[in-house]
Write an enzyme that holds these catalytic residues in place. Structure first.
Site, mmCIF file in Angstrom:
data_model
loop_
_atom_site.group_PDB
_atom_site.id
_atom_site.type_symbol
_atom_site.label_atom_id
_atom_site.label_comp_id
_atom_site.label_asym_id
_atom_site.label_seq_id
_atom_site.Cartn_x
_atom_site.Cartn_y
_atom_site.Cartn_z
ATOM 1 N N LYS A 60 0.984 -1.627 -0.121
ATOM 2 C CA LYS A 60 0.021 -0.142 0.337
ATOM 3 C C LYS A 60 1.036 1.512 0.364
ATOM 4 O O LYS A 60 1.882 1.372 0.269
ATOM 5 C CB LYS A 60 -0.978 -0.155 1.644
ATOM 6 C CG LYS A 60 -2.551 0.947 1.455
ATOM 7 C CD LYS A 60 -2.708 1.088 2.673
ATOM 8 C CE LYS A 60 -4.004 1.892 3.039
ATOM 9 N NZ LYS A 60 -4.100 1.411 3.641
ATOM 10 N N SER A 68 -9.904 0.979 3.368
ATOM 11 C CA SER A 68 -9.137 1.795 2.622
ATOM 12 C C SER A 68 -7.802 1.125 1.818
ATOM 13 O O SER A 68 -7.344 2.316 0.340
ATOM 14 C CB SER A 68 -8.371 3.007 2.982
ATOM 15 O OG SER A 68 -6.667 2.428 4.456
ATOM 16 N N SER A 113 -9.457 -1.699 7.426
ATOM 17 C CA SER A 113 -9.078 -1.454 6.028
ATOM 18 C C SER A 113 -8.482 -2.071 4.741
ATOM 19 O O SER A 113 -8.061 -2.121 3.979
ATOM 20 C CB SER A 113 -7.963 -0.144 6.052
ATOM 21 O OG SER A 113 -9.229 0.971 5.905
#
Lengths: 434, 481
Positions: A44, A119, A143
Site C-alpha cells: 500500500k 482504504s 481497511s
C-alpha cells in the site's frame, strides 16, 4: 519470472489498483532461498519503500519520495519476496471505498461499476486480479478486511502490535496495523511469519514470539456474537452465511451465540479516538519541510492554505472532528469517555475468548456498493465498517475469508476473530474451511 | 530586600533545562549542541511521515535523579503526551511532553537569600522534547530553519508561586542551577540556551489572600535579566492597579537591549494545546532497581555541602559558598586537603593562584593544567624554605603553561634556592672569610647579624630563604674554625 503477474499488472490498469508499477525492476529479487522467494508482493502506498513515491493518495504528498524502508519492507527483503508495485488507497487510509484518492477510483474486478472497498482497495484488487501473489495494506478499522471481503480474497488484520508500524504513515497510531491480502492461507501465513514479531524501532510492537503455523484438524468452539447477526445484513448474503454456519455445526464444531453488549458503541468510540489521533498525526503536513506548499505572506497562513488545498474532504472532516474531541472543555466528555468505552469493548472480547476459540461475524453488511453511491453520505459510509471496527478497538486479530458468491457473482465472506496473538488459530480455521 | 509598599509580589518560575544525554530524547541523533544546521537530524526527530519515537532511558533516569535530589515523588510509570500546536520550528505539529503524570511530582529547593534559608516548593518536573530554531537571515531576508535542536531532551521544572521578590527568584535560580550542575545532568549554559526561564508574576495587596492576575514573561536567558524583567513587570502591574486599571492575563517578552517588556499575546489568543496521551509511546516503567541505583548515586546537595564545609573546615559562609559553587571545585578542595593536609593552605591556594589561573584562562577546575601532585610539591618546597612566595607563583604559572616536568621547570628557571645544606656552607664560607666580624658577633654584637645577612644575600643573589638564613646566622654564635 512473474510473467503472469506482470501480464495482469499491465492489462488491468483500468482498475486503478496500482500507483507505482515496479515490475520492470522489482525490488529485492536477489534472494532465492527465502520463505518468500518467488512470491510477488504489492504494498500500500502508505508504507515506506526507499526511493519510491509515497503520496498516501493525497495532494499534500503528491511529489514526496520515501528516503527509508519500513521495517516490513526490510523483512520482506530478508525473506526473499519481490515487491512489484505500490497500491492505491483512500487518502491517508481514511475511507471505506478507495474513492478518496488522487490516483483515480479503484474498481472492483468482479464488477467495475462497484467499489473495491477501502482504504486498502488497491492492494485487495492487486491480489484478487492476480497482479501479485500477496499484498500489504493497513487496517485501522477494517481497511484490510472490508476490501478483501468486497474482492473475495483472504484479508488479515493481525493483533495490534504484532507487525511493526515503523515506516507506515500513521493514521491512528493505537489502531493502525499492517495487514495481509492473499489468495490462499499458505502464502498469507508465510508472509505473516516473515514480517511479524518485535521491532525495536516501534515502541508499540509486541514482544510475543511468532510461532510457525502448522495445520491441525480440530473441532472449534465458535461464538456467534448476536449483536452482529441481527438486522441490516443483505438477505442474499445472510442466506449464504447461515448455510456456512449450519455446515460448521454439521461438521461437529460447537457453535453457540454470545452477547457482546458494548458493540453498539463501537462506531462512535472508534470515530472519536481515531480522529483525535489523526488530527495530531496529520499535523506534520504543514507545508514547511516537505510535501506541497501554498504561498502566503506568513507561516501561519501558509500552513492554513497548504492544508486546505492539500487535504481532501474526508481527511479534513476527520481532522476537524478529532480536533474538536480533544479541545479543552470537550476532552472529558468525548476522548476520555471513549477511552473508557474502548476498555469495556476490549473486555467483551476477553470474556468471549474465555469460552470460545474463535468468533464469527459477517465482515461487511452488504456486497460492494456502487462507485459514487455513498460519497455524499459519510455516515452511511462509516457504518459499512460496523463489523470490523470493534476488533480494532479491542486489538484482537481478525481474518476475512471468502465463503461463496451471490447470484450476480459478487463475493460473500465471513470474518473470523481470534484471541490476542493467536493469528495461527485463524489460519488453521480458514484452512479447515477451505 | 525588595519592598513594594502595600503590594505583595507572587512569583513562580518555569525552568527548562537541556539534559546532557548522548543522544536525543526519541532517536539516536547526537545531542551535542554543535554542528552545521540540520546536520544532526533523522526521520524521527524531524518528524518524517512513518517514523516513530523511541524513548531515551538515560533522559528518563536523569530526570528521575533530579526528582530524587529535590525530594520529589517519582512516578514510576512515565507517560508522554502530545502538546499540539503549529509552528515552523515544530516539525511534527506537536511537542511530545508530559501532562497528567510527570516524572517528578512535588519536591523542594532550599536556597539562601540575605543569609536566610528559604524554601521553594516544586509543583512538578517533566520531560519533553525541544523544538528547532528559526534563523532570520539579513543576507537573503529569509527565515531558515535549523532542526538540530529538535528532540533535545528538556526537563521543565515548575515551581509553586513561593517567591516574593525578583531577588529571591534570582537566588532560587542560582541554587537550582547549582543543584542541576551537581547532578551533572545538564551543563546549564544559559548562553547556549541550555537553561531557559519563564516567570509568572502577579501582585496583590498585603492584606489580601486572593491571588492577583498573573502575567508570564517568556524565555529570559540570564539570571540578571530575569531579575530585571520581573522588577519591570512588578512595577508595570503596580502602575496599572494604582491607576485603577486591571491586569490582563498575558504573555510578555523581555528585550534585554532596551531593558523593557512588551505584551506578546493576551490570554484570549492562548493556544488550546489539546494534550492527549501519545499513542506511539506506551508508558515506560522505572523499576525499583533503577530508583535504588539513582538514590545511591545521588550526590550531596550543594546547600548541604556549604553547611558541612563551614562546620568541618571552619570556613566562613562566603568562602564555603565560593568553594561549593561547583561540585568539581568543591571536590577538588577536599582532594587538596587530603594531599596537603592543611585546610588553610588548601583554601588559600584554591581561592588564590588556582582561581586566578582558571579565570585568566576561562577554564573549569577539571581543565586545570597543573596536577594536584605538582601543586603539592610546590607547596612542600615553599614550606621547607626552598621556594620563595614570588617564585612559587612563577613556578605555578610556568608549570601551567608547559608540559615539561616540574623539576625541569624549576631547574631551568633557577627558581629553587640552593638547598639548605649548601646555604649553610655559604654561611660558613662567609664567616670564615670575615673572622674579626665573626669574633665580634660571637662576643655579643647583635648588629653584625645584618652584616652577615647582607654578605650572604649578595653571594646567593638574593635567593636565600630569609627565615632559614636567620637560623643559620644564629647558629654562627657557636661556630668555631
Amino acid at each position: 519470472m512473474f510473467d503472469a503477474q506482470i501480464n495482469n499488472l499491465k492489462n488491468n490498469s483500468h482498475l486503478n489498483a496500482i500507483v507505482h508499477d515496479l515490475s520492470n525492476d522489482p525490488v529485492f529479487l536477489d534472494k532465492t532461498d527465502g520463505i518468500l522467494s518467488g512470491k510477488s508482493i504489492a504494498i500500500k502506498e502508505n508504507i515506506h519503500l526507499k526511493g519510491i513515491g509515497l503520496s498516501c493518495a493525497s495532494k499534500i504528498l503528491q511529489n514526496y519520495k520515501s528516503i527509508y524502508n519500513a521495517t516490513v519492507v526490510e523483512r520482506i527483503k530478508k525473506a526473499g519476496g519481490a515487491i512489484l508495485a505500490t497500491t492505491n488507497m483512500d487518502e491517508f487510509a481514511m475511507g471505506s471505498s478507495s474513492e478518496h484518492t488522487i490516483h483515480g477510483v479503484v474498481k472492483n474486478p468482479h464488477d467495475i461499476t462497484r467499489v473495491a472497498g477501502g482504504s486498502s482497495g488497491g492492494s485487495a484488487v492487486a491480489v484478487a486480479s492476480g497482479m501479485v501473489d500477496l499484498a500489504l495494506g493497513s487496517d485501522t478499522g477494517g481497511s484490510v478486511r472490508q476490501p478483501s471481503a468486497f474482492c473475495g480474497i483472504y484479508g488479515l488484520k493481525p493483533t495490534y502490535g504484532r507487525i511493526s508500524r515503523f515506516g507506515l504513515v500513521s493514521y491512528a497510531s493505537s489502531f493502525d496495523q499492517i495487514g495481509i491480502f492473499s489468495n490462499n492461507v499458505k502464502d498469507m501465513s508465510n508472509l505473516f511469519e516473515s514480517i511479524s514479531g518485535n521491532d525495536e524501532k516501534d515502541s508499540t510492537s509486541a514482544l510475543e514470539k511468532v510461532k510457525p503455523y502448522l495445520f491441525n484438524e480440530k473441532k472449534y468452539k465458535i461464538g456467534l456474537p448476536e449483536e452482529y447477526w441481527g438486522k441490516g445484513i443483505d438477505p442474499e448474503m445472510r442466506k449464504i452465511l447461515d448455510k456456512f454456519i449450519a455446515k460448521l455445526k454439521s461438521d461437529g464444531h460447537d457453535v453457540k451465540s454470545i452477547s457482546m453488549p458494548k458493540t453498539e458503541y463501537s462506531i462512535a468510540t472508534y470515530y472519536i479516538l481515531t480522529t483525535a489521533e489523526a488530527s495530531s498525526n496529520l499535523a506534520r503536513f504543514d507545508g514547511v519541510q516537505y510535501g506541497h506548499r501554498e504561498n502566503a505572506d506568513n507561516p501561519i497562513d501558509m500552513t492554513i492554505f497548504t492544508r486546505n488545498f492539500g487535504f481532501g474532504d474526508e481527511v479534513k472532516r476527520r481532522i476537524l472532528l478529532g480536533t474538536f474531541v480533544l479541545s479543552s472543555g470537550y476532552y472529558d466528555a468525548y476522548f476520555e469517555k471513549a477511552q473508557k468505552m474502548r476498555r469495556l469493548i476490549q473486555k467483551d472480547f476477553k470474556n468471549a475468548f474465555e469460552e470460545f476459540d474463535i468468533l464469527l461475524t459477517p465482515t461487511v453488511p452488504t456486497p460492494p456498493f456502487k462507485i459514487g453511491e455513498k460519497m455524499d453520505d459519510p455516515l452511511t459510509m462509516y457504518l459499512s465498517d460496523i463489523y470490523t471496527v470493534p476488533m480494532s478497538l479491542a486489538g484482537v486479530p481478525a481474518l476475512n475469508l471468502p465463503i461463496g458468491e451471490t447470484k450476480s457473482k459478487l463475493p460473500v465472506c465471513i470474518q473470523a476473530v481470534g484471541d490476542f496473538f493467536n493469528e495461527n488459530e485463524l489460519f488453521n480455521f480458514a484452512e479447515l474451511c477451505n | 530586600m525588595n519592598s513594594h509598599g502595600k503590594w505583595k509580589v507572587v512569583i513562580g518560575l518555569e525552568v527548562h533545562v537541556q539534559l546532557n544525554t548522548k543522544s536525543k530524547l526519541f532517536c539516536g541523533c547526537s545531542n551535542e549542541s554543535l554542528g552545521k544546521p540540520n546536520s544532526r537530524c533523522c526521520p524521527i526527530c524531524i518528524g518524517l511521515p512513518g517514523s516513530l519515537p523511541l524513548p531515551n532511558k538515560s533522559a528518563i533516569e536523569k530526570s528521575a535523579l533530579f526528582g530524587i535530589a529535590v525530594n520529589s515523588k517519582i512516578n514510576k510509570s512515565v507517560q508522554f503526551s502530545r502538546k499540539n500546536y503549529f509552528y515552523p520550528d515544530l516539525p511534527k505539529g506537536f511537542q511530545t511532553s508530559q501532562f497528567s503524570l510527570p516524572i517528578c511530582e512535588g519536591g523542594e529547593i532550599k536556597y539562601l537569600h540575605d543569609n536566610m534559608e528559604k524554601t521553594v516548593q516544586l509543583t512538578r518536573a517533566h520531560l519533553e522534547e525541544d523544538a528547532g530554531k528559526l534563523i532570520h537571515s539579513v543576507q537573503d531576508s529569509a527565515t531558515h530553519i535549523d532542526l538540530n535542536r529538535c528532540g533535545t531532551p528538556l526537563l521543565e521544572i515548575v515551581s509553586e508561586p513561593d517567591l516574593r521578590s525578583a531577588s529571591e527568584a534570582k537566588a532560587y535560580l542560582t541554587q537550582l542551577k547549582q543543584q542541576i550542575q551537581y547532578l551533572e545532568i545538564s551543563n546549564c549554559d544559559m548562553e547556549k540556551g541550555q537553561l531557559r526561564c519563564d516567570a509568572n508574576v502577579s501582585i496583590r495587596k498585603n492584606d489580601s489572600d486572593e491571588f492577583g492576575t498573573r502575567a508570564e514573561i517568556k524565555n529570559v536567558n540570564s539570571f540578571k535579566f530575569v531579575e530585571k524583567a520581573i522588577n519591570l513587570e512588578i512595577n508595570r502591574q503596580i502602575d496599572i492597579l494604582e491607576n485603577g486599571g486591571k491586569i490582563k492575563q498575558c504573555t510578555l517578552q523581555y528585550d534585554d537591549k532596551a531593558d523593557s517588556i512588551s505584551v506578546l499575546r493576551l490570554k484570549e489568543d492562548a493556544h488550546d494545546y489539546r494534550y492527549f496521551p501519545c499513542p506511539d509511546l506506551p508508558p515506560v516503567f522505572i523499576d525499583d532497581k533503577i530508583i535504588k541505583k539513582l538514590n545511591d548515586n545521588c550526590p550531596e546537595k550543594p546547600i548541604e555541602k556549604v553547611k558541612r564545609f563551614q562546620k568541618d573546615y571552619k570556613l566562613s559562609l562566603s568562602d564555603s559558598e565560593r568553594i561549593c559553587q561547583e561540585s568539581n571545585f568543591a571536590n577538588y578542595f577536599e582532594n587538596l586537603i587530603i594531599k596537603i593536609g592543611d585546610v588553610k593552605k588548601s583554601k588559600n591556594i584554591l581561592l588564590g593562584d588556582i582561581s586566578k589561573l582558571l579565570k585568566d584562562k576561562n577554564i573549569s577546575i577539571n581543565e586545570l593544567p597543573i596536577s594536584i601532585d605538582d601543586i603539592s610539591k610546590l607547596l612542600n618546597f615553599q614550606n621547607n624554605g626552598s621556594l620563595s612566595v614570588s617564585n612559587f607563583k612563577k613556578a605555578f604559572i610556568l608549570k601551567a603553561e608547559s608540559n615539561n616536568p616540574l623539576s625541569t621547570i624549576l631547574e631551568k628557571n633557577n627558581l629553587l634556592n640552593d638547598d639548605t645544606h649548601s646555604l649553610a656552607d655559604i654561611v660558613i664560607e662567609v664567616a670564615d672569610a670575615n673572622p674579626s666580624e665573626l669574633l665580634r658577633y660571637q662576643s655579643g654584637e647583635e648588629k653584625l647579624k645584618g652584616f652577615f645577612m647582607g654578605q650572604i644575600m649578595r653571594k646567593t643573589q638574593g635567593k636565600a630563604n630569609p627565615a632559614e638564613l636567620v637560623k643559620l646566622i644564629e647558629a654562627l654564635k657557636t661556630h668555631s674554625n
